[in-house]
Write an enzyme that holds these catalytic residues in place. Sequence first.
Site, PDB file in Angstrom:
ATOM      1  N   ASP A 161      41.539  60.066  17.014  1.00 40.85           N
ATOM      2  CA  ASP A 161      41.894  59.816  15.917  1.00 40.85           C
ATOM      3  C   ASP A 161      42.163  58.242  15.763  1.00 40.85           C
ATOM      4  OD1 ASP A 161      42.655  59.960  12.916  1.00 40.85           O
ATOM      5  OD2 ASP A 161      43.068  62.127  13.371  1.00 40.85           O
ATOM      6  N   HIS A 202      39.192  56.187  15.871  1.00 44.15           N
ATOM      7  CA  HIS A 202      38.788  55.846  14.436  1.00 44.15           C
ATOM      8  C   HIS A 202      39.395  54.620  13.919  1.00 44.15           C
ATOM      9  CE1 HIS A 202      38.737  60.625  13.381  1.00 44.15           C
ATOM     10  NE2 HIS A 202      38.019  60.348  14.731  1.00 44.15           N
TER      11      HIS A 202
END
Length: 436
Positions: A248, A275
């Site tokens: 993430d 991310h």
Amino acid sequence: MNAKTLTTLLSLCPAFLLSIAHAADRRLVQEPAYPQHICSTLTPEPGNNQQRIQQAIERCPAGQAVKLIAANGHNTFLSGPLSMRSGTWLWVDKGAVLAASANPADYDKVNGMCGTLSNQKGQCQPFIHIDNAQGGGIVGEGTIDGGGNQIMEGKTETWWQLARRAQKEGGNQNVPRLIQVDNAKNLTFYHIRLTNSPNFHLVLNKVQGITVWGIVIDTPADARNTDGIDPGAATDVTIAKSVIRTGDDNIAIKAGNSGPTRFISIVDNHFYSGHGMSLGSETNSGISDILIKDLTLDGTTSGIRIKSDSSRGGIVENVHVENVCLRNNKWPITLDTAYEGKKGNLIPWYKHISLKNVSGNSGKVVLNGYDSEHPLDVTFDAVKIDNLQGWHQQNAIVRVAEGGLTPTPSTIANATAVKTAYACEGKWLPFPAMRQ
């Protein structure tokens, strides 16, 4: 870890002092040192070592360290949740592994909720909790392993598989975070390796004066909700010379209901899968005075990203991004006030955002302000994205530093329009192997 690689990673800026113009952290931050005094040295024992480690922490005077070392061919300390005391240190030595129990019952806040899907969330204790502390921290060249890839005791799936099932079926996965810090000041995280967290790796909530230096976070790209480092309601935080790949956000600066986040320096770091470098999505208490400098993002899905929407929006301002290398990113620059399209009365407004010396090799740029009364305000200075694959601009005041002109996609993609593109050759490094 390959010693040559680590030495290279940790020598990209002076080790003795971060001397940076525009530094957002108001402290003078220098490379930390290991604790001078050790109150207890522990070696691994069979079974769960939680009680003996916790007892050593409780008995350790402030300013001293509990040191975990490998011995006699054994290196792994299996443990349930641990709580740190104010002023004490946990030192995981080179070659030692502090491994989190895979038993959901060990982390239960409410009987039977941890390790399940439910309408509620946050029903697990973290593996390591630092609460109402001043001074101390976690250091060492060893590893803290959250065991997110391990099948939960009494279950048929891993922590990560539970998180993926929540995504498909709805509800919240109740899984432990690796390290949770609440209401703390003057903590240090130095040289530690964090891996395989079931959820977020290092969460900093209501903190001031935090130094994260030379740590490694390593978790697979498909491990859901495994943010690397999340400062929220945080003031005067420096994250330097660290290496992060995860499933993430590599780093996500947040400002939810607990309070504003400001005076943050993210300096000389390397991101791999993940991310990207994010601000948000919770921005409702306000984020300001952020420095992001000397950063590589190698294969992250997003690059530099500010994300929020009107369900949790607020003012994000005085964000300076400089000397950034992007490679193989879908969205190298995303400044988006409609991140998930949720609606509410909390308007996201991004002001005084500057990007200087930013180079990428592909992807789409998104510049999406809220409305004409709350426009995105961003300045580009030597920003170049090769092979630009898309450009979305709405409710955005976008300038180039050279003349105050509004850039077009062609100017961002054209090196002549930004004078000399920031050079990224020599800045790409392999991910460091585990220290032996």
